[in-house]
Design a protein around this motif. Sequence first.
Motif, PDB file in Angstrom:
ATOM      1  N   SER A 168     -17.720   1.409   6.511  1.00  0.00           N
ATOM      2  CA  SER A 168     -16.737   0.464   7.045  1.00  0.00           C
ATOM      3  C   SER A 168     -16.728  -0.856   6.261  1.00  0.00           C
ATOM      4  O   SER A 168     -15.721  -1.568   6.275  1.00  0.00           O
ATOM      5  N   ARG A 169     -17.821  -1.170   5.579  1.00  0.00           N
ATOM      6  CA  ARG A 169     -17.831  -2.375   4.737  1.00  0.00           C
ATOM      7  C   ARG A 169     -16.757  -2.290   3.657  1.00  0.00           C
ATOM      8  O   ARG A 169     -16.303  -3.311   3.156  1.00  0.00           O
ATOM      9  N   PHE A 170     -16.356  -1.073   3.337  1.00  0.00           N
ATOM     10  CA  PHE A 170     -15.359  -0.843   2.283  1.00  0.00           C
ATOM     11  C   PHE A 170     -14.044  -0.289   2.857  1.00  0.00           C
ATOM     12  O   PHE A 170     -13.137   0.053   2.106  1.00  0.00           O
ATOM     13  N   GLY A 171     -13.981  -0.207   4.187  1.00  0.00           N
ATOM     14  CA  GLY A 171     -12.793   0.321   4.841  1.00  0.00           C
ATOM     15  C   GLY A 171     -12.811   1.839   4.991  1.00  0.00           C
ATOM     16  O   GLY A 171     -11.820   2.449   5.402  1.00  0.00           O
ATOM     17  N   ILE A 172     -13.951   2.441   4.675  1.00  0.00           N
ATOM     18  CA  ILE A 172     -14.070   3.896   4.688  1.00  0.00           C
ATOM     19  C   ILE A 172     -14.683   4.370   6.007  1.00  0.00           C
ATOM     20  O   ILE A 172     -15.695   3.831   6.458  1.00  0.00           O
ATOM     21  N   CYS A 173     -14.076   5.409   6.588  1.00  0.00           N
ATOM     22  CA  CYS A 173     -14.551   5.897   7.879  1.00  0.00           C
ATOM     23  C   CYS A 173     -14.576   7.425   7.922  1.00  0.00           C
ATOM     24  O   CYS A 173     -13.726   8.091   7.314  1.00  0.00           O
ATOM     25  N   GLN A 174     -15.535   7.950   8.691  1.00  0.00           N
ATOM     26  CA  GLN A 174     -15.483   9.360   9.063  1.00  0.00           C
ATOM     27  C   GLN A 174     -14.392   9.462  10.123  1.00  0.00           C
ATOM     28  O   GLN A 174     -14.394   8.709  11.098  1.00  0.00           O
ATOM     29  N   THR A 175     -13.458  10.403   9.953  1.00  0.00           N
ATOM     30  CA  THR A 175     -12.321  10.443  10.873  1.00  0.00           C
ATOM     31  C   THR A 175     -12.327  11.628  11.831  1.00  0.00           C
ATOM     32  O   THR A 175     -11.637  11.590  12.854  1.00  0.00           O
ATOM     33  N   TYR A 176     -13.095  12.681  11.523  1.00  0.00           N
ATOM     34  CA  TYR A 176     -13.204  13.844  12.407  1.00  0.00           C
ATOM     35  C   TYR A 176     -14.645  13.988  12.875  1.00  0.00           C
ATOM     36  O   TYR A 176     -15.568  14.026  12.054  1.00  0.00           O
ATOM     37  N   ALA A 177     -14.838  14.103  14.167  1.00  0.00           N
ATOM     38  CA  ALA A 177     -16.192  14.213  14.706  1.00  0.00           C
ATOM     39  C   ALA A 177     -16.898  15.484  14.247  1.00  0.00           C
ATOM     40  O   ALA A 177     -18.127  15.512  14.160  1.00  0.00           O
ATOM     41  N   ASN A 178     -16.145  16.528  13.954  1.00  0.00           N
ATOM     42  CA  ASN A 178     -16.765  17.795  13.564  1.00  0.00           C
ATOM     43  C   ASN A 178     -16.873  17.966  12.044  1.00  0.00           C
ATOM     44  O   ASN A 178     -17.231  19.026  11.563  1.00  0.00           O
ATOM     45  N   GLU A 179     -16.572  16.889  11.287  1.00  0.00           N
ATOM     46  CA  GLU A 179     -16.671  16.956   9.827  1.00  0.00           C
ATOM     47  C   GLU A 179     -17.313  15.680   9.298  1.00  0.00           C
ATOM     48  O   GLU A 179     -16.624  14.718   8.961  1.00  0.00           O
ATOM     49  N   ARG A 180     -18.636  15.681   9.207  1.00  0.00           N
ATOM     50  CA  ARG A 180     -19.324  14.458   8.756  1.00  0.00           C
ATOM     51  C   ARG A 180     -19.117  14.214   7.265  1.00  0.00           C
ATOM     52  O   ARG A 180     -19.459  13.142   6.751  1.00  0.00           O
ATOM     53  N   TRP A 181     -18.539  15.183   6.547  1.00  0.00           N
ATOM     54  CA  TRP A 181     -18.323  15.057   5.100  1.00  0.00           C
ATOM     55  C   TRP A 181     -16.949  14.506   4.748  1.00  0.00           C
ATOM     56  O   TRP A 181     -16.677  14.189   3.595  1.00  0.00           O
ATOM     57  N   HIS A 182     -16.055  14.394   5.741  1.00  0.00           N
ATOM     58  CA  HIS A 182     -14.670  14.001   5.482  1.00  0.00           C
ATOM     59  C   HIS A 182     -14.479  12.513   5.780  1.00  0.00           C
ATOM     60  O   HIS A 182     -14.753  12.045   6.880  1.00  0.00           O
ATOM     61  N   PHE A 183     -13.939  11.791   4.769  1.00  0.00           N
ATOM     62  CA  PHE A 183     -13.752  10.346   4.917  1.00  0.00           C
ATOM     63  C   PHE A 183     -12.346   9.936   4.493  1.00  0.00           C
ATOM     64  O   PHE A 183     -11.723  10.563   3.631  1.00  0.00           O
ATOM     65  N   GLU A 184     -11.889   8.846   5.129  1.00  0.00           N
ATOM     66  CA  GLU A 184     -10.579   8.286   4.814  1.00  0.00           C
ATOM     67  C   GLU A 184     -10.670   6.771   4.807  1.00  0.00           C
ATOM     68  O   GLU A 184     -11.610   6.180   5.369  1.00  0.00           O
ATOM     69  N   LEU A 185      -9.701   6.145   4.180  1.00  0.00           N
ATOM     70  CA  LEU A 185      -9.595   4.692   4.225  1.00  0.00           C
ATOM     71  C   LEU A 185      -8.870   4.362   5.523  1.00  0.00           C
ATOM     72  O   LEU A 185      -7.638   4.412   5.592  1.00  0.00           O
ATOM     73  N   ALA A 186      -9.645   4.047   6.575  1.00  0.00           N
ATOM     74  CA  ALA A 186      -9.070   3.965   7.920  1.00  0.00           C
ATOM     75  C   ALA A 186      -9.176   2.589   8.566  1.00  0.00           C
ATOM     76  O   ALA A 186      -8.748   2.408   9.706  1.00  0.00           O
TER      77      ALA A 186
END
Length: 202
Positions: A168-186
Amino acid sequence: MFRSSAPVTPSTSRRRVVFVAVGAAIAALLAALVTAMVSGAFAAAVAPLTRSVPFSPSAEDGLIAAGEMVTLADDDVPAIARLNPALREAMQDAETDAAVEALSFQITSGWRSPEYQEWLLQEAVDLYGSEEVARQFVATPERSTHVTGDGIDIGPIDAQFWLIEHGSRFGICQTYANERWHFELATVPGGVCPEMRADAAS
């Protein structure tokens, strides 16, 4: 020599010509019908071979083969080159900070073509035996952030956990609870990540 007593009159001669012409026309018509039937049967037999060639994703579709080492610096890899530039830059900044802890990001999936996304979805349907279940893990092309270049999957596990904690310091977040590998600029840099969705179908 025996000769017919019935003379050949002009009208008889004309009738014979007409009969011959009609017979030739009928023969030509039958030949055309047989040719058309044979051609149609051949086309029907060949059509499945030409219309149902299975899709096979390639690097041009965003495929990153299992075991292939891809990083954010790989400009020649379509899965990286076609990412949203803002997401890619934020991920590079995050990786620079993570390197202080001897961590690096391995990209397992980035941008994908719509065809590749649809193929992944169908593979998931085959695996789970249900489209409803499959869509919890693979979004449709219309909903996928991979297709728009706004989603990225990374490894290994320690890098995933680092991003979950510090992204989150860079605006990046995990967006799906069932996918810890998937990230988006959220979110904005330093902002608060939105509540995660349960899965790709939610």
